[in-house]
Write a protein that holds these residues in place. Structure first.
Motif, PDB file in Angstrom:
ATOM      1  N   ASN A  20      20.420 -10.522 -11.752  1.00 25.89           N
ATOM      2  CA  ASN A  20      18.971 -10.302 -11.695  1.00 25.89           C
ATOM      3  C   ASN A  20      18.688  -8.848 -11.302  1.00 25.89           C
ATOM      4  OD1 ASN A  20      16.256 -10.783 -11.722  1.00 25.89           O
ATOM      5  ND2 ASN A  20      16.301 -12.468 -10.249  1.00 25.89           N
ATOM      6  N   GLU A  52      12.644 -14.941  -0.854  1.00 25.11           N
ATOM      7  CA  GLU A  52      13.477 -14.167  -1.766  1.00 25.11           C
ATOM      8  C   GLU A  52      13.644 -12.759  -1.206  1.00 25.11           C
ATOM      9  OE1 GLU A  52      14.893 -15.129  -4.784  1.00 25.11           O
ATOM     10  OE2 GLU A  52      14.297 -17.155  -4.194  1.00 25.11           O
ATOM     11  N   ARG A  61      19.353 -10.587   5.172  1.00 24.39           N
ATOM     12  CA  ARG A  61      19.637 -11.757   4.344  1.00 24.39           C
ATOM     13  C   ARG A  61      19.477 -13.048   5.143  1.00 24.39           C
ATOM     14  NH1 ARG A  61      19.363 -13.135  -0.662  1.00 24.39           N
ATOM     15  NH2 ARG A  61      18.026 -14.617   0.430  1.00 24.39           N
ATOM     16  N   ASP A 104      18.739 -11.136  -3.835  1.00 26.15           N
ATOM     17  CA  ASP A 104      18.386 -12.067  -4.907  1.00 26.15           C
ATOM     18  C   ASP A 104      17.970 -11.294  -6.161  1.00 26.15           C
ATOM     19  OD1 ASP A 104      18.605 -14.605  -3.456  1.00 26.15           O
ATOM     20  OD2 ASP A 104      16.880 -13.869  -2.311  1.00 26.15           O
ATOM     21  N   ILE A 105      17.260 -10.205  -5.957  1.00 30.30           N
ATOM     22  CA  ILE A 105      16.740  -9.397  -7.051  1.00 30.30           C
ATOM     23  C   ILE A 105      17.001  -7.932  -6.711  1.00 30.30           C
ATOM     24  CG2 ILE A 105      14.702  -8.856  -8.460  1.00 30.30           C
ATOM     25  CD1 ILE A 105      13.418 -11.419  -7.227  1.00 30.30           C
ATOM     26  N   ALA A 134      14.584  -8.876  -2.176  1.00 25.45           N
ATOM     27  CA  ALA A 134      14.735  -7.886  -3.251  1.00 25.45           C
ATOM     28  C   ALA A 134      15.023  -6.521  -2.654  1.00 25.45           C
ATOM     29  CB  ALA A 134      13.455  -7.822  -4.098  1.00 25.45           C
ATOM     30  N   ASP A 147      16.782 -16.041   4.453  1.00 22.86           N
ATOM     31  CA  ASP A 147      17.252 -17.416   4.234  1.00 22.86           C
ATOM     32  C   ASP A 147      16.636 -18.392   5.236  1.00 22.86           C
ATOM     33  OD1 ASP A 147      18.817 -16.680   2.105  1.00 22.86           O
ATOM     34  OD2 ASP A 147      20.670 -16.515   3.273  1.00 22.86           O
ATOM     35  N   THR A 196      24.116  -9.199  -1.297  1.00 28.92           N
ATOM     36  CA  THR A 196      23.081  -9.713  -0.395  1.00 28.92           C
ATOM     37  C   THR A 196      21.704  -9.920  -1.032  1.00 28.92           C
ATOM     38  OG1 THR A 196      22.656  -7.440   0.344  1.00 28.92           O
ATOM     39  CG2 THR A 196      24.166  -8.761   1.674  1.00 28.92           C
ATOM     40  N   HIS A 247      25.463  -8.250 -11.227  1.00 25.13           N
ATOM     41  CA  HIS A 247      24.456  -9.123 -10.629  1.00 25.13           C
ATOM     42  C   HIS A 247      23.612  -9.689 -11.756  1.00 25.13           C
ATOM     43  CE1 HIS A 247      21.027 -10.352  -8.099  1.00 25.13           C
ATOM     44  NE2 HIS A 247      21.817 -10.225  -7.055  1.00 25.13           N
ATOM     45  N   CYS A 249       9.376 -10.585 -10.185  1.00 24.70           N
ATOM     46  CA  CYS A 249       9.801 -11.539  -9.162  1.00 24.70           C
ATOM     47  C   CYS A 249       9.210 -12.923  -9.430  1.00 24.70           C
ATOM     48  CB  CYS A 249       9.374 -11.047  -7.778  1.00 24.70           C
ATOM     49  SG  CYS A 249      10.320  -9.628  -7.166  1.00 24.70           S
ATOM     50  N   ALA A 261      12.039 -15.492 -10.017  1.00 31.78           N
ATOM     51  CA  ALA A 261      12.290 -16.246  -8.791  1.00 31.78           C
ATOM     52  C   ALA A 261      11.245 -17.322  -8.549  1.00 31.78           C
ATOM     53  CB  ALA A 261      12.337 -15.295  -7.596  1.00 31.78           C
TER      54      ALA A 261
END
Length: 301
Positions: A87, A47, A38, A70-71, A49, A42, A68, A85, A279, A283
């Motif tokens: 997504n 992103e 993660r 995003d997808i 996944a 960042d 942790t 979650h 995605c 995203a």
């Protein structure tokens, strides 16, 4: 695309600078450095996944992904509804053209009548034990690990992915029996809904499958009676063996149609395209004009 082991992924992310990082596999082991993954994503604005392939059997650990990712992509459609979650998407596993695709051998030339490969989970042992008398009358290959010695038709031997495909390609019929052993699924005790990857792998290898259905989602993947045979017990297995002997052309046609369907709908090429489309939509990956593909890093456990 860059594919690396999970422990090397954070460093590779900072060098490769992808738009999307996809972690594939199990999140159960404590050694999995998901927070490090993660932080690396960042640090470059990527992103992150997860494509989780052991739902619902490991669903008690879903919180790791929820904290942790995003997808989230789950292999199981029923598990999707239980994630906390925003997504989460259903993305079944699939088959590989390079590992599993085989030429269709005419049925009379195949040496094995019935093939099965897998760990001897209790439900599988119970079924094969009941079917042992029927299966033992024919050339069969029941392979895997943990099979008890009283089952005459079973042999304890592991197969590679290529060996599994070769055995399926040489079998007139392949048994498809799910598992009933959870690793970490106590919180909701979710029943599996989506057929496992072996369903698609065997279809690509060119064997007609006897699928023990516990739900209706198999009907979305393959057409019953034309691309797959749904069975419920030993009597159904015996009838399928009789048909393979008396009408091999009909069984061959089922195997052929299943292979065509798998090539069209159930390879990892189709799954990857679906993942990237989702995605992109959720995203905003890729350039606004869509003229350039996003850079992808794949972390595997």
């Amino acid at each position: 695309m860059l594919a690396v082991p999970l422990d090397l992924a954070p460093a590779a992310i900072r060098v490769f600078y992808p738009d999307l990082v996809v972690a594939v596999g199990s999140i159960v082991p404590d050694a999995s450095d998901l927070r490090g993954l993660r932080r690396a994503a960042d640090s470059i604005g990527a992103e992150l996944a997860y494509w989780l392939h052991d739902d619902p059997y490991e669903f008690d650990y879903a919180f790791k992904a929820e904290l942790t990712a995003d997808i989230i992509f789950s292999n199981d459609s029923w598990a999707v509804h239980h994630y906390r979650h925003d997504n989460v998407h259903h993305l079944p596993l699939a088959a590989s053209r390079t590992r599993h695709l085989r030429d269709l051998t005419p049925l009379p030339e195949r040496e094995t009548m019935v093939f099965f490969c897998g760990v001897a989970y209790p439900n599988r042992v119970a079924l094969i034990r009941r079917a042992d008398a029927v299966l033992s009358r024919h050339p069969v290959a029941i392979l895997g690990t943990g099979w008890p010695s009283d089952i005459r038709c079973a042999t304890n031997r592991r197969l590679t992915a290529a060996e599994m495909a070769d055995h399926a390609a040489d079998a007139r019929l392949t048994l498809n029996i799910g598992r009933d052993l959870d690793i970490a699924n106590r919180r909701f005790a979710l029943p599996p809904a989506t057929p496992g990857p072996r369903t698609f792998e065997v279809a690509l290898a060119g064997s007609a499958q006897l699928f023990f259905a516990t739900g209706l989602e198999i009907c979305d993947a393959f057409e019953p009676g034309r691309e797959i045979l749904l069975v419920d017990g030993v009597a159904d297995i015996a009838r399928a063996i009789e048909q393979a002997l008396d009408d091999p052309d009909a069984i061959q046609a089922i195997a052929m149609r299943a292979q065509i369907r798998a090539l069209r709908d159930h390879t990892y090429t189709q799954r990857a395209a679906r993942m990237l489309a989702l995605c992109h939509n959720t995203a905003g990956l890729g350039l606004s004009g869509g003229s350039e593909r996003p850079r992808l890093a794949l972390a595997r456990r």
